[in-house]
Design a protein around this motif. Structure first.
Motif, PDB file in Angstrom:
ATOM      1  N   UNK A 320       0.857  -1.192   0.000  1.00 50.05           N
ATOM      2  CA  UNK A 320       0.000   0.000   0.000  1.00 50.05           C
ATOM      3  C   UNK A 320       0.887   1.235   0.000  1.00 50.05           C
ATOM      4  N   UNK A 321       0.567   2.180  -0.885  1.00 50.81           N
ATOM      5  CA  UNK A 321       1.412   3.368  -1.024  1.00 50.81           C
ATOM      6  C   UNK A 321       0.583   4.639  -0.929  1.00 50.81           C
ATOM      7  N   UNK A 322       1.061   5.573  -0.115  1.00 47.32           N
ATOM      8  CA  UNK A 322       0.494   6.917  -0.135  1.00 47.32           C
ATOM      9  C   UNK A 322       0.876   7.566  -1.457  1.00 47.32           C
ATOM     10  N   UNK A 352      -7.685  10.928  -0.519  1.00 48.99           N
ATOM     11  CA  UNK A 352      -8.898  10.269  -1.026  1.00 48.99           C
ATOM     12  C   UNK A 352      -8.566   9.045  -1.869  1.00 48.99           C
ATOM     13  N   UNK A 353      -7.358   9.016  -2.421  1.00 52.26           N
ATOM     14  CA  UNK A 353      -6.935   7.888  -3.243  1.00 52.26           C
ATOM     15  C   UNK A 353      -5.566   7.405  -2.756  1.00 52.26           C
ATOM     16  N   UNK A 354      -5.384   6.091  -2.707  1.00 59.10           N
ATOM     17  CA  UNK A 354      -4.071   5.522  -2.442  1.00 59.10           C
ATOM     18  C   UNK A 354      -3.833   4.400  -3.453  1.00 59.10           C
ATOM     19  N   UNK A 355      -2.670   3.784  -3.379  1.00 55.57           N
ATOM     20  CA  UNK A 355      -2.306   2.743  -4.336  1.00 55.57           C
ATOM     21  C   UNK A 355      -2.185   1.400  -3.625  1.00 55.57           C
ATOM     22  N   UNK A 356      -2.773   0.370  -4.216  1.00 57.32           N
ATOM     23  CA  UNK A 356      -2.563  -1.001  -3.770  1.00 57.32           C
ATOM     24  C   UNK A 356      -1.834  -1.724  -4.893  1.00 57.32           C
ATOM     25  N   UNK A 357      -0.754  -2.414  -4.542  1.00 56.80           N
ATOM     26  CA  UNK A 357       0.086  -3.023  -5.573  1.00 56.80           C
ATOM     27  C   UNK A 357       0.441  -4.455  -5.178  1.00 56.80           C
ATOM     28  N   UNK A 358       0.450  -5.300  -6.182  1.00 56.90           N
ATOM     29  CA  UNK A 358       0.855  -6.685  -5.986  1.00 56.90           C
ATOM     30  C   UNK A 358       2.267  -6.745  -5.407  1.00 56.90           C
ATOM     31  N   UNK A 359       2.452  -7.607  -4.412  1.00 53.77           N
ATOM     32  CA  UNK A 359       3.774  -7.761  -3.813  1.00 53.77           C
ATOM     33  C   UNK A 359       4.620  -8.673  -4.689  1.00 53.77           C
ATOM     34  N   UNK A 360       5.737  -8.136  -5.173  1.00 55.51           N
ATOM     35  CA  UNK A 360       6.626  -8.912  -6.049  1.00 55.51           C
ATOM     36  C   UNK A 360       8.012  -8.974  -5.409  1.00 55.51           C
ATOM     37  N   UNK A 361       8.279  -9.988  -4.591  1.00 52.35           N
ATOM     38  CA  UNK A 361       9.566 -10.063  -3.889  1.00 52.35           C
ATOM     39  C   UNK A 361      10.725 -10.294  -4.862  1.00 52.35           C
TER      40      UNK A 361
END
Length: 483
Positions: A320-322, A352-361
């Motif tokens: 999760x990214x601000x 109001x918006x944030x980012x959800x991103x697939x975790x890619x180790x």
């Protein structure tokens, strides 16, 4: 830069060294010779700076001619606006109180000559007033209620200086005009002035001390006089030909204000305010990468209405990214649904918006430096010890806060990595970028496009050495010459 001192009566300044050229305001304003000259530094010491006076027009026309006046017309306007005086002086309010704390009377007048006062104890506060207003002769009147307040501030003429101060003023003048920055003994040494913005309180500065020294060394070899400026020096930016930002960039911090002012005043810059706006916002970046068909880890824009839906699509664990996260600040990993919901709830309080991103180790991230569309260094950044990111700010041991890095020739990097880095940088336009890329099953995935990327001595320059600094300074020089 060639230097001229513009005064009402040149005879009053006969004590200055022979190599300092003093001309009358009338001559500077009316002689076509000055209008056609380039690369001039104009010191305006006229007795009157009021609107539409000769002193006012000296600074105004100097700017119109592409000269660099001190003071400039904005300084003169600032001085006439009480609200602006208050706002500017608030930046060094503590210094004012500290400097005047031993004065017993209820009023005090501070006379400032070329940033100095005849009493050494007022050296710092005098320098602060000059640094922010750039007026050669200032008189500041204070009164005391529960603290010291500025009652008024005004420019004074040479004729208003008390006779007992004249010898000190002459000494200050000689010191001032002999500074390296304004050295006329070797006028050809520096053609341009470069400001490098740094912040001593930066938690993650983009260049270490040795790298800054390298930038200065290389810039001086390319005819730049270089000065490290701080966030408090915004009012002085007009005196420079170029700006290089070396403090962390955010839309709401001083770096953006510097970039915006540089753009408005046609000052050469790395990097542009548009680059800061775009790169500092992960929502923009996610949308831009998708529209450009550039592969990245599966990414969704998250808001109050799609929290559950995004979780189903991205799966756990996820990142999760601000929108304005930098250097791993504001970047969190959710391992469980409860953790995901708590983090999302907290992060949506500020955006109001944030980012959800697939975790890619991965063991490392590629960082490809791209300058004006061309790759010019390549690094692999390894994850911090026992952590899933390059930076682990929570690590107790400072040495464990970031991972190791290795640097290599650009030509030895897989072509797919270089190609996607260059393509990603094009989204943001010309400028200096660091493209972060993970290689997953041989496929490059762009993680981020960073404006203002790290250039640290011993890391990004480990393979190409001084050439890394040379490329950036040459890019600034090209911008200056094009202007």
């Amino acid at each position: 830069m060639k230097k001229y001192i513009v005064v009402d009566n040149p005879k009053s300044w006969s004590f200055l060294a022979e190599n300092i050229q003093v001309v009358s305001a009338q001559e500077y304003l009316t002689n076509a010779h000055f209008a056609s000259q380039k690369n001039l530094r104009v010191f305006n010491l006229c007795k009157n700076y009021s609107y539409q006076s000769k002193g006012y027009y000296v600074s105004l026309l100097a700017e119109a001619r592409g000269h660099s006046p001190i003071p400039n017309s904005k300084n003169l306007v600032d001085l006439r606006a009480p609200k602006l005086v208050k706002v500017i002086s608030e930046e060094f309010e503590d210094l004012i109180q500290q400097s005047l704390k031993n004065i017993k009377s209820r009023e005090f007048v501070l006379s400032i000559y070329f940033g100095q006062n005849v009493a050494q104890k007022y050296k710092d506060v005098s320098a602060a007033f000059y640094r922010n207003f750039q007026i050669p002769f200032l008189r500041v009147k204070f009164n005391y209620t529960h603290k010291w307040n500025i009652q008024h501030i005004r420019a004074i003429s040479y004729a208003e200086i008390p006779q007992e101060h004249k010898s000190s003023v002459e000494e200050f003048a000689l010191q001032y005009f002999a500074k390296k920055r304004y050295d006329t003994a070797k006028p050809s040494k520096f053609l341009y002035d470069l400001a490098i913005l740094v912040n001593e309180n930066d938690p993650a500065p983009p260049s270490n001390t040795k790298a800054l020294k390298k930038f200065i060394e290389v810039a001086e070899k390319n005819n730049f006089y270089v000065e490290l400026v701080s966030p408090k020096d915004l009012s002085r930016l007009s005196a420079f030909d170029a700006l290089f930002i070396r403090q962390s960039t955010e839309v709401n911090n001083e770096a953006y204000a510097f970039a915006r002012k540089a753009q408005q005043e046609n000052i050469a810059i790395i990097d542009y305010p548009d680059a800061i706006l775009k790169c500092c916002n992960k929502v923009f970046m996610a949308e831009a990468l998708q529209n450009a068909h550039i592969a990245s880890p599966k990414t969704k824009i998250l808001h109050q209405e799609n929290i559950e839906q995004v979780l189903e699509e991205i799966k756990l664990p996820c990142v999760l990214k601000s929108p304005d996260s930098t250097f791993s600040f504001g970047v969190k990993k959710a391992k469980t649904k409860a953790e995901y919901l708590d983090l999302v709830k907290e992060m949506l309080k500020t955006s109001d918006l944030i980012i959800a991103q697939e975790f890619t180790p991965s063991d490392y991230d590629w960082r490809i430096g791209v300058l004006d569309g061309k790759p010019f260094y390549a690094c692999r950044y390894y994850m911090a010890k026992g952590h899933w990111q390059i930076y682990n700010w929570a690590a107790k041991d400072k040495e464990d806060q970031d991972g190791n890095a290795d640097c290599m020739p650009v030509e030895e990097v897989p072509s797919a990595i270089i190609d996607v880095a260059v393509k990603s940088a094009k989204i943001m336009g010309l400028g200096l970028y660091g493209i972060d890329i993970k290689e997953v099953k041989g496929k490059p995935l762009v993680i981020e496009i960073n404006d203002n990327p790290n250039i640290d001595f011993g890391v990004e320059d480990a393979h190409y050495g001084d050439e890394v600094y040379q490329q950036i300074i040459k890019a600034l020089l090209k911008r200056v010459e094009e202007k």
